[in-house]
Design a protein around this motif. Structure first.
Motif: not given
Length: 113
Positions: A97-104
């Motif tokens: 989930l943190l990876e998704l936030v970071d990429l967005q």
């Protein structure tokens, strides 16, 4: 144009088939574009990322095209999966989930097939 994209997968076989199809179509549709594509896998979807999975050949081919496959360590722990079990084209990240936030935040478009 800017075509960096993150695909999010966290379900089962049917959803992974759709996700892989979407990723293939993305690469086919942008043959002359330079972009980054990432697949982030978390939740129960992690159980389909093993090196013996029937999806391994497709994931390897997509990785060779440039797809970066990131899997959630929290999901690996939750489902008691070891790194040796994992498909070698996958990269473990601390939290999907943190990876998704970071990429967005970096401008990647989010797609959840």
């Amino acid at each position: 144009m800017y075509y960096d994209i993150v695909f999010h997968f966290d379900k089962g076989i049917d959803e992974l088939n759709i996700t892989i199809s979407n990723i293939k179509n993305y690469y086919t549709g942008l043959p002359k574009e330079n972009f980054k594509a990432v697949l982030v896998v978390n939740g129960p979807g992690i159980k389909l990322m093993g090196k013996e999975s029937s999806f391994s050949p497709d994931l390897k081919k997509l990785h060779e095209k440039g797809l970066n496959i990131r899997v959630c360590n929290n999901a690996m722990i939750h489902f008691n999966l070891k790194s040796e079990w994992l498909n070698p084209v996958c990269h473990i990240v601390p939290a999907g989930l943190l990876e998704l936030v970071d990429l967005q935040r970096k401008g990647f478009v989010y797609i959840k097939p």
